[in-house]
Design an enzyme around this catalytic site. Structure first.
Site, PDB file in Angstrom:
ATOM      1  N   SER A 123     -11.256  -1.072  -0.741  1.00 51.40           N
ATOM      2  CA  SER A 123      -9.985  -1.005  -0.022  1.00 51.40           C
ATOM      3  C   SER A 123     -10.160  -1.302   1.447  1.00 51.40           C
ATOM      4  O   SER A 123      -9.258  -1.835   2.099  1.00 51.40           O
ATOM      5  CB  SER A 123      -9.375   0.398  -0.149  1.00 51.40           C
ATOM      6  OG  SER A 123      -8.686   0.558  -1.342  1.00 51.40           O
TER       7      SER A 123
ATOM      8  N   ASP B  22       0.840  -1.197   0.000  1.00 52.26           N
ATOM      9  CA  ASP B  22       0.000   0.000   0.000  1.00 52.26           C
ATOM     10  C   ASP B  22       0.876   1.249   0.000  1.00 52.26           C
ATOM     11  O   ASP B  22       1.994   1.229  -0.527  1.00 52.26           O
ATOM     12  CB  ASP B  22      -0.942  -0.033   1.214  1.00 52.26           C
ATOM     13  CG  ASP B  22      -2.294   0.599   0.928  1.00 52.26           C
ATOM     14  OD1 ASP B  22      -2.346   1.829   0.766  1.00 52.26           O
ATOM     15  OD2 ASP B  22      -3.295  -0.131   0.861  1.00 52.26           O
TER      16      ASP B  22
ATOM     17  N   HIS C 216      -3.796   6.025   3.325  1.00 51.45           N
ATOM     18  CA  HIS C 216      -4.534   4.842   2.899  1.00 51.45           C
ATOM     19  C   HIS C 216      -3.983   3.561   3.532  1.00 51.45           C
ATOM     20  O   HIS C 216      -4.721   2.761   4.118  1.00 51.45           O
ATOM     21  CB  HIS C 216      -4.477   4.757   1.373  1.00 51.45           C
ATOM     22  CG  HIS C 216      -5.365   3.735   0.746  1.00 51.45           C
ATOM     23  ND1 HIS C 216      -4.977   2.428   0.557  1.00 51.45           N
ATOM     24  CD2 HIS C 216      -6.609   3.826   0.222  1.00 51.45           C
ATOM     25  CE1 HIS C 216      -5.953   1.763  -0.052  1.00 51.45           C
ATOM     26  NE2 HIS C 216      -6.952   2.587  -0.270  1.00 51.45           N
TER      27      HIS C 216
END
Length: 500
Positions: free
Chosen positions: A433, A200, A241
């Site tokens: 996600s 990520d 994220h």
């Protein structure tokens, strides 16, 4: 790009100059507009071709057979064609290369040892991109940075909590109750011997809810195509994220903030997202190979690989890249990893794709038909990868979530998920996600309770234990049976059953 609803120095050598000459022994590599002449001092039959100046690009080069000898031949051909080797993986027969010769791919495609070659992007490698390290294939006889999976001993029986005390914001985590994680934690929080690699945008290493669970020695930045293991390299820069994803998987039970699905397992931060939010193939390949080399048990992949939303077999460049990524994924799975991936957030039926108007996203998108030609979202649609759709608190498919009969394996909560964010905070995010890390966490619990079980068998358990969710009565786009359908696959994952 990321599968969420919010978008989130080594010296280069050996690059071809605009006047470089390519020497190809025994054959003439002719390209329209180029002439072939005998090279001074060359043996009979040798030809040289004037290289065409072009933008600096990265390429995935796949050899015919994955072995050291064939890979070395490909490396030499890359050098002869005016390119440099960024990284070489003899174990899967993939070489990542870089060149500013416009005819680089054409020159390599005539080599007998090379099966396919493809540019990994449509925009040139920019001066602002990470400095690309150059791998010397002959140094110390090494076969590439992928390495071998370290020997791992069987994990001990999972730790049973002596007492379970809720963390301060655990009551806000509707998602944990929905998949039975709250009940599972009464039995175990998972094993410290289980490692989940988070491919990520990086994980905040000193976040109070994550720091105790991060394995820094197994973390790296893969954006250059070569792992950079320095602490600063794998930290988040422009996106939180990865930190949010990490918290869902394994935020610690420590009296602070929230609790993850498997709050006692370990995490590695494998950074594959650059500062502009792109995940290019060379970074993803590096990520899978590095996770394998560092002994990960599970990977979470909440992204699709840029710049194509769907990579198609009927395009030479896209097909070659797709092959290279697939080789890395299949290799990791053969070594026992469970790879979990987000399905995407375009509300598309992945089993019945028709057009794509968003690719390539690093230059100018073009409208193209994708109903045929083997076009797939990677890594989500690669064989063996667990593909995850998103659900709401009401148990419905999230409106943004991709779906598709035979594509979606399982479902998990992905709407308004509370988790960790940078600056030691907490925040809500929505997207597939956010669904994928719930499944990665359940897979980690399964590995904790079945330490000697193969990755393939763990995937079977994961799908068999999922709770059936039938198609809504009014949803004409949901096809299948109550047991398996295009919205929820085999059903909603079950953390409690994973630990029983």
């Amino acid at each position: 790009m990321f599968q969420s609803t919010v978008r989130a120095g080594t010296r280069r050598r050996g690059l071809a100059s605009t006047c470089a000459v390519l020497a190809v022994a025994g054959a003439a590599v002719l390209t329209p507009g180029l002439s072939a002449t005998a090279a001074p001092g060359a043996s009979a039959g040798a030809r040289v071709v004037q290289a065409a100046p072009g933008p600096l690009m990265n390429y995935a080069v796949n050899v015919v057979q994955a072995n050291r000898g064939q890979t070395l031949k490909a490396e030499r051909a890359i050098e002869a064609a005016g390119g440099s080797v960024i990284e070489s993986y003899a174990e899967i027969g993939v070489v990542i290369a870089q060149s500013d010769n416009a005819n680089f791919a054409a020159a390599l495609r005539v080599e007998k040892s090379i099966a396919s070659v493809g540019a990994t992007r449509t925009a040139p490698v920019a001066a602002t991109d990470p400095t690309f390290g150059v791998h010397d294939p002959l140094a110390n006889g090494e076969s590439g940075k992928g390495g071998k999976t370290p020997k791992r001993t069987a994990a001990p029986s999972v730790e049973t909590p002596t007492s379970v005390t809720a963390d301060p914001r655990e009551g806000e985590q509707w998602d944990m109750a929905a998949i039975g994680a709250t009940q599972a934690h009464q039995i175990t929080d998972g094993s410290r011997d289980v490692l989940v690699a988070v491919l990520d945008s990086g994980i905040q290493g000193d976040h109070p809810d994550l720091a105790a669970n991060i394995n820094a020695s197994a973390s790296a930045d893969c954006n250059s195509g070569v792992p950079d293991t320095s602490y600063a390299a794998w930290q988040p820069t422009t996106s939180d994220h990865g930190t949010h994803v990490a918290g869902t998987i394994a935020a610690a039970r420590n009296g602070v903030g929230i609790v993850g699905v498997a709050p006692n397992v370990r995490l590695s931060s494998v950074k594959v997202v650059n500062d502009d939010g792109f995940i290019y193939p060379e970074a993803a390949i590096c990520g899978f190979m590095y996770a394998t080399a560092t002994g990960a048990d599970v990977t979470n992949n909440s992204y699709y690989i840029d710049p194509w939303q769907f990579w198609c077999d009927n395009d030479a460049d896209q097909a070659a890249v797709k092959t290279a990524v697939d080789r890395a994924v299949q290799y990791s799975q053969q070594k026992g990893l469970v790879n979990v991936a987000a399905a995407g957030n375009s509300n598309i039926d992945l089993a019945n794709k028709t057009v794509d108007s968003s690719s390539p996203n690093d230059t100018t998108p073009v409208l193209r038909a994708i109903g045929t030609g083997g076009c797939e979202d990677i890594p989500a649609e690669l064989d063996g990868v667990v593909t995850v759709s998103s659900t709401t608190q009401a148990g419905e498919r999230s409106s943004f979530s991709n779906y598709g009969l035979g594509v979606i394996d399982v479902a998990a909560p992905g709407s308004r998920i509370l988790s960790t964010v940078v600056n030691s905070g907490y925040g809500l995010k929505s997207g597939t996600s956010m669904a994928s890390p719930h499944v990665a966490g359940v897979a980690a619990l399964l590995k904790s309770t079945h330490p000697t079980t193969s990755g393939t068998a763990l995937v079977t358990l994961l799908t068999e234990q999922a709770n059936d969710v039938p198609c809504p009565a009014v949803a004409s786009t949901c096809v299948g049976t109550p047991d398996v359908n295009g919205y929820f696959g085999e059903g909603l994952v079950d953390a409690l059953e994973a630990v029983q």
